[in-house]
Write a protein that holds these residues in place. Structure first.
Motif, PDB file in Angstrom:
ATOM      1  N   ARG A   1       0.677  -0.800   0.224  1.00 11.90           N
ATOM      2  CA  ARG A   1      -0.190  -0.331  -0.163  1.00 11.90           C
ATOM      3  C   ARG A   1       0.543   1.119  -0.078  1.00 11.90           C
ATOM      4  N   ARG A   2       1.870   0.921   0.079  1.00  8.32           N
ATOM      5  CA  ARG A   2       2.988   2.565   0.318  1.00  8.32           C
ATOM      6  C   ARG A   2       3.028   2.475  -1.463  1.00  8.32           C
ATOM      7  N   ASP A   3       3.348   4.231  -1.577  1.00 17.07           N
ATOM      8  CA  ASP A   3       3.876   5.351  -2.381  1.00 17.07           C
ATOM      9  C   ASP A   3       5.711   4.823  -2.902  1.00 17.07           C
ATOM     10  N   ARG A   4       5.991   3.699  -3.895  1.00 13.49           N
ATOM     11  CA  ARG A   4       6.726   2.941  -3.760  1.00 13.49           C
ATOM     12  C   ARG A   4       7.872   4.772  -4.592  1.00 13.49           C
ATOM     13  N   SER A   5       7.282   5.450  -5.075  1.00 15.28           N
ATOM     14  CA  SER A   5       7.770   5.911  -6.056  1.00 15.28           C
ATOM     15  C   SER A   5       8.572   7.308  -4.908  1.00 15.28           C
ATOM     16  N   VAL A   6       7.671   7.356  -3.973  1.00 15.46           N
ATOM     17  CA  VAL A   6       9.015   8.189  -2.841  1.00 15.46           C
ATOM     18  C   VAL A   6       9.675   7.713  -1.403  1.00 15.46           C
TER      19      VAL A   6
ATOM     20  N   VAL B   1      13.490  10.675   4.170  1.00 17.30           N
ATOM     21  CA  VAL B   1      14.770  10.407   4.673  1.00 17.30           C
ATOM     22  C   VAL B   1      14.975  10.952   6.318  1.00 17.30           C
ATOM     23  N   VAL B   2      15.382  10.383   7.094  1.00 18.50           N
ATOM     24  CA  VAL B   2      15.448  10.728   8.149  1.00 18.50           C
ATOM     25  C   VAL B   2      16.383  10.387   8.918  1.00 18.50           C
ATOM     26  N   GLU B   3      16.797  11.038  10.609  1.00 18.93           N
ATOM     27  CA  GLU B   3      17.965  10.840  11.140  1.00 18.93           C
ATOM     28  C   GLU B   3      17.758   9.615  11.587  1.00 18.93           C
ATOM     29  N   SER B   4      16.312   9.378  12.348  1.00 22.04           N
ATOM     30  CA  SER B   4      16.259   8.194  13.812  1.00 22.04           C
ATOM     31  C   SER B   4      14.734   7.757  13.396  1.00 22.04           C
ATOM     32  N   PRO B   5      15.188   6.259  13.754  1.00 20.13           N
ATOM     33  CA  PRO B   5      13.694   5.452  14.277  1.00 20.13           C
ATOM     34  C   PRO B   5      12.703   6.433  14.652  1.00 20.13           C
ATOM     35  N   ALA B   6      13.271   6.808  15.652  1.00 19.16           N
ATOM     36  CA  ALA B   6      12.066   7.757  16.412  1.00 19.16           C
ATOM     37  C   ALA B   6      11.552   9.255  15.479  1.00 19.16           C
ATOM     38  N   ASP B   7      12.434   9.861  14.900  1.00 19.58           N
ATOM     39  CA  ASP B   7      11.928  10.410  13.544  1.00 19.58           C
ATOM     40  C   ASP B   7      10.686   9.692  12.842  1.00 19.58           C
ATOM     41  N   LEU B   8      11.134   9.089  11.393  1.00 20.61           N
ATOM     42  CA  LEU B   8       9.998   7.924  11.365  1.00 20.61           C
ATOM     43  C   LEU B   8       8.645   7.964  11.645  1.00 20.61           C
ATOM     44  N   VAL B   9       8.849   7.489  13.004  1.00 18.81           N
ATOM     45  CA  VAL B   9       7.651   7.094  14.150  1.00 18.81           C
ATOM     46  C   VAL B   9       6.811   8.435  14.087  1.00 18.81           C
ATOM     47  N   ALA B  10       7.288   9.649  13.945  1.00 17.41           N
ATOM     48  CA  ALA B  10       6.753  11.477  14.188  1.00 17.41           C
ATOM     49  C   ALA B  10       6.189  11.506  12.728  1.00 17.41           C
ATOM     50  N   VAL B  11       6.655  11.029  11.628  1.00 23.30           N
ATOM     51  CA  VAL B  11       6.729  11.602   9.798  1.00 23.30           C
ATOM     52  C   VAL B  11       5.055  10.126  10.165  1.00 23.30           C
ATOM     53  N   GLU B  12       4.895   9.192  10.652  1.00 24.30           N
ATOM     54  CA  GLU B  12       4.299   8.514  10.490  1.00 24.30           C
ATOM     55  C   GLU B  12       2.582   9.156  11.292  1.00 24.30           C
ATOM     56  N   GLN B  13       2.951   9.272  12.573  1.00 26.83           N
ATOM     57  CA  GLN B  13       2.207   9.692  13.305  1.00 26.83           C
ATOM     58  C   GLN B  13       1.462  10.612  13.261  1.00 26.83           C
ATOM     59  N   GLY B  14       2.357  11.216  12.739  1.00 25.07           N
ATOM     60  CA  GLY B  14       1.460  13.275  11.954  1.00 25.07           C
ATOM     61  C   GLY B  14       1.790  13.622  10.385  1.00 25.07           C
ATOM     62  N   ALA B  15       2.041  13.359   9.699  1.00 25.68           N
ATOM     63  CA  ALA B  15       2.272  13.596   8.445  1.00 25.68           C
ATOM     64  C   ALA B  15       1.324  12.826   8.174  1.00 25.68           C
TER      65      ALA B  15
ATOM     66  N   TYR C   1       1.429  10.874   5.081  1.00 27.58           N
ATOM     67  CA  TYR C   1       2.668  10.103   4.400  1.00 27.58           C
ATOM     68  C   TYR C   1       2.704   8.651   3.621  1.00 27.58           C
ATOM     69  N   SER C   2       2.564   8.382   3.057  1.00 30.61           N
ATOM     70  CA  SER C   2       2.178   6.974   2.749  1.00 30.61           C
ATOM     71  C   SER C   2       3.616   6.370   1.538  1.00 30.61           C
ATOM     72  N   GLY C   3       4.307   6.915   1.535  1.00 28.07           N
ATOM     73  CA  GLY C   3       5.961   7.154   0.496  1.00 28.07           C
ATOM     74  C   GLY C   3       6.728   5.739   2.435  1.00 28.07           C
ATOM     75  N   LEU C   4       7.754   5.311   0.987  1.00 25.55           N
ATOM     76  CA  LEU C   4       8.800   4.501   2.097  1.00 25.55           C
ATOM     77  C   LEU C   4       9.481   5.864   3.040  1.00 25.55           C
ATOM     78  N   TYR C   5      10.604   5.331   3.578  1.00 24.79           N
ATOM     79  CA  TYR C   5      11.858   5.608   4.520  1.00 24.79           C
ATOM     80  C   TYR C   5      13.043   4.900   4.238  1.00 24.79           C
ATOM     81  N   PHE C   6      13.706   6.101   4.088  1.00 24.55           N
ATOM     82  CA  PHE C   6      15.229   5.281   4.593  1.00 24.55           C
ATOM     83  C   PHE C   6      15.978   6.196   6.142  1.00 24.55           C
ATOM     84  N   VAL C   7      16.057   5.681   7.682  1.00 27.58           N
ATOM     85  CA  VAL C   7      16.627   5.910   7.866  1.00 27.58           C
ATOM     86  C   VAL C   7      18.269   5.950   8.722  1.00 27.58           C
ATOM     87  N   LEU C   8      18.648   7.077   8.832  1.00 35.58           N
ATOM     88  CA  LEU C   8      19.949   7.529   8.953  1.00 35.58           C
ATOM     89  C   LEU C   8      21.015   6.556   9.926  1.00 35.58           C
TER      90      LEU C   8
END
Length: 197
Positions: free
Chosen positions: A75-80, A83-97, A99-106
């Motif tokens: 179900r994720r948009d694989r075209s976008v 890039v976030v700094e931490s797992p906590a940043d990923l969770v923040a984006v998931e909960q607050g934005a 956004y339905s694309g992919l991620y890369f955690v640095l």
């Protein structure tokens, strides 16, 4: 002053971010005096997490399988990719934005003075992911620190070299914020990132 095992527990708790000597001491006493079952549960959970969790091969988020649920989802948009700094940043984006694309955690940010270079934050793996045909946009969501900005620049260069469009999340005045309380750097970012209404 303390038995060796109590001192070791206090020292271990001090390894947590934001936990100083007094806080670690209070935590240790609380767990030992009042909630030994919670202490056992905490120890077992930590041991289980250390044994079973690893980084997703695609996004580097913590996962109990080779690929995390986000990367496995159809179900994720694989075209976008964000890039976030931490797992906590990923969770923040998931909960607050929215956004339905992919991620890369640095798992950090570039900081040559601290010995943190491209290898340490997984940029070679990011370059491999950027080479995939399906990606069209990379959203950079690193912090606005000097290191975060340097990391954003480096990631942007990697994306452009791969022919992928690059955007950066807006930074500036928070919702409900009063201008008189916003620092000069944040206000400067807000003016540079202004949009047409």
């Amino acid at each position: 002053m303390y038995p060796a095992r109590l001192q070791a527990l206090i020292d271990a708790l001090r390894a947590l971010p934001g936990v100083g000597r007094k806080s670690a001491q209070r935590m240790a006493f609380q767990l030992l005096e009042h909630d030994r079952q919670a202490a056992r549960t905490l120890a077992q959970s930590l041991e289980a997490a250390l044994e079973s969790l690893r980084r997703c091969v695609d996004c580097r988020m913590f996962s109990d399988a080779d690929r995390c649920p986000i990367c496995r989802s159809q179900r994720r948009d694989r075209s976008v990719m964000c890039v976030v700094e931490s797992p906590a940043d990923l969770v923040a984006v998931e909960q607050g934005a929215e956004y339905s694309g992919l991620y890369f955690v640095l798992h950090g940010r570039l900081s040559p003075l601290d010995g943190v270079g491209p290898e340490e934050v997984g940029l070679p793996r990011l370059a491999e992911r950027l080479a995939e045909d399906s990606l069209q946009e990379v959203i950079i969501a690193t912090g606005s620190t000097v290191e975060g900005e340097a990391t954003a620049h480096y990631v942007g260069e990697l994306a452009r070299a791969a022919g992928v469009s690059v955007t950066r999340i807006a930074q500036g005045v928070p919702m409900g914020g009063e201008l008189e309380y916003v620092d000069a750097g944040t206000l400067s970012h807000a003016f540079r990132g202004r949009q047409t209404l």
